[in-house]
Design an enzyme around this catalytic site. Structure first.
Site, PDB file in Angstrom:
ATOM      1  N   LEU A 131      -0.353  -7.213  -3.831  1.00  4.85           N
ATOM      2  CA  LEU A 131       0.256  -6.545  -2.683  1.00  4.85           C
ATOM      3  C   LEU A 131       1.752  -6.838  -2.756  1.00  4.85           C
ATOM      4  O   LEU A 131       2.222  -7.853  -2.251  1.00  4.85           O
ATOM      5  CB  LEU A 131      -0.349  -7.069  -1.375  1.00  4.85           C
ATOM      6  CG  LEU A 131      -1.879  -6.930  -1.221  1.00  4.85           C
ATOM      7  CD1 LEU A 131      -2.353  -7.624   0.041  1.00  4.85           C
ATOM      8  CD2 LEU A 131      -2.280  -5.468  -1.219  1.00  4.85           C
ATOM      9  N   THR A 132       2.481  -5.962  -3.429  1.00 11.52           N
ATOM     10  CA  THR A 132       3.886  -6.261  -3.728  1.00 11.52           C
ATOM     11  C   THR A 132       4.743  -6.373  -2.466  1.00 11.52           C
ATOM     12  O   THR A 132       5.726  -7.113  -2.459  1.00 11.52           O
ATOM     13  CB  THR A 132       4.479  -5.195  -4.663  1.00 11.52           C
ATOM     14  OG1 THR A 132       4.297  -3.892  -4.070  1.00 11.52           O
ATOM     15  CG2 THR A 132       3.792  -5.208  -6.010  1.00 11.52           C
ATOM     16  N   CYS A 133       4.385  -5.641  -1.417  1.00 11.62           N
ATOM     17  CA  CYS A 133       5.183  -5.702  -0.187  1.00 11.62           C
ATOM     18  C   CYS A 133       5.140  -7.092   0.439  1.00 11.62           C
ATOM     19  O   CYS A 133       6.033  -7.470   1.190  1.00 11.62           O
ATOM     20  CB  CYS A 133       4.686  -4.671   0.815  1.00 11.62           C
ATOM     21  SG  CYS A 133       5.003  -2.962   0.325  1.00 11.62           S
ATOM     22  N   PHE A 134       4.063  -7.834   0.146  1.00  7.13           N
ATOM     23  CA  PHE A 134       3.887  -9.153   0.743  1.00  7.13           C
ATOM     24  C   PHE A 134       3.965 -10.269  -0.291  1.00  7.13           C
ATOM     25  O   PHE A 134       3.734 -11.440   0.035  1.00  7.13           O
ATOM     26  CB  PHE A 134       2.537  -9.216   1.467  1.00  7.13           C
ATOM     27  CG  PHE A 134       2.365  -8.131   2.491  1.00  7.13           C
ATOM     28  CD1 PHE A 134       2.970  -8.217   3.728  1.00  7.13           C
ATOM     29  CD2 PHE A 134       1.612  -6.997   2.198  1.00  7.13           C
ATOM     30  CE1 PHE A 134       2.820  -7.218   4.673  1.00  7.13           C
ATOM     31  CE2 PHE A 134       1.452  -5.982   3.138  1.00  7.13           C
ATOM     32  CZ  PHE A 134       2.056  -6.090   4.377  1.00  7.13           C
TER      33      PHE A 134
END
EC number: 2.3.2.26
Length: 288
Positions: free
Chosen positions: A254-257
């Site tokens: 989960l790249t956003c997190f």
């Protein structure tokens, strides 16, 4: 708006671009906003860009870094020994520069009547200086001028003048020095994993032994950027979360997190195989 050099992997302005100036100004503002907000960008402008932004002089050494072929050619011209002949006979150059613009070769004189003035041993230094000035300044004057205006609208002022070009580049793009021990020290864990879990020990053993390119791919896989923040990898959000029991599935992220979803692989060898496969094939489609 920009050109990309596959050899150096640098981005440079297209002097023949027909895009309006406001487009380049907008890009400059976005870069300035990223710097202002401490957001690391995955851009790879030629170092010349940062020198021009802070008003530093650009010379042959900078051209050799940004445009190796051109730089080596100009250096060879300057280093040619007079006893080996006059550069006029060997290089057959005149005081002009040729570009391919939209499929047609365009010749631009570097001085008035430059196409009729040969480059000789006596005037070659002047020719190289004029060539560099045209290539990095005059040919992209409209495009870079608008970009610089946009950047300075956000980040202009006395503080910017305190920075050297390489410092400005580091603040915008981060650094390439990948200290994974620092990354491990700042890592967090979730859903049953902790620093002493066997899978986590195997993970860091694999990560530390990776090549530099694989380390960059791992960072890109988890955080969407392979650059290092100014304060180092220890300040990067990097969370390893348990994603079910042993399986043949690949790790996901989960790249956003900044979260790596890592199954509880039974062996170090299997973890390494699954992880390398994931990071090498993570572009162009989603891995589920």
């Amino acid at each position: 708006m920009f050109s990309y050099d596959a050899e150096t992997r640098y981005t440079w302005f297209k002097g023949e671009s027909l895009e309006p100036e406001r487009q380049f100004e907008l890009v400059g503002m976005i870069v300035g906003l990223a710097l202002y907000n401490g957001v690391i960008l995955g851009i790879n402008f030629a170092p010349i860009v940062y020198k021009k932004l802070v008003g530093e002089q650009v010379g042959l050494e900078d051209v050799k870094i940004a445009f190796p072929g051109l730089g080596k050619g100009l250096e060879m011209l300057l280093d040619w020994k007079e006893e080996d002949g006059d550069v006029e006979d060997v290089f057959c150059r005149s005081f002009d520069i040729e570009y391919e613009v939209w499929g047609k070769v365009r010749t631009i004189p570097l001085v008035h009547g430059g196409s009729n003035i040969p480059v000789t041993n006596a005037n070659r230094k002047e020719y190289v200086d004029l060539y560099i000035n045209h290539y990095v300044n005059e040919s992209v004057k409209r495009q870079f001028g608008a970009f610089r205006r946009g950047f300075h609208r956000v980040c202009g002022g006395p503080a910017l003048k305190m920075c050297r070009a390489e410092e400005l580049e580091m603040m915008i793009c981060g650094t390439n020095e990948l200290d994974f021990k620092d990354l491990e020290a700042g890592a967090k864990y979730d859903d049953g994993y902790d620093a002493n879990h066997e899978v986590i020990k195997n993970f860091w053993s694999v990560a530390h032994s990776m090549s530099h390119e694989h380390k960059k791919e791992l960072l890109m896989f988890v955080t969407a950027s392979d650059r290092v923040p100014l304060k180092g990898l220890g300040n990067l959000v990097f969370v390893i979360q348990r994603n079910g029991p042993d399986t043949e599935r690949l790790p996901t992220a989960l790249t956003c997190f900044g979260r790596l979803l890592l199954p509880e692989y039974s062996t170090k060898e299997k973890l390494e195989n699954r992880l390398i496969t994931a990071i090498e094939n993570a572009k162009g489609f989603g891995l589920v």
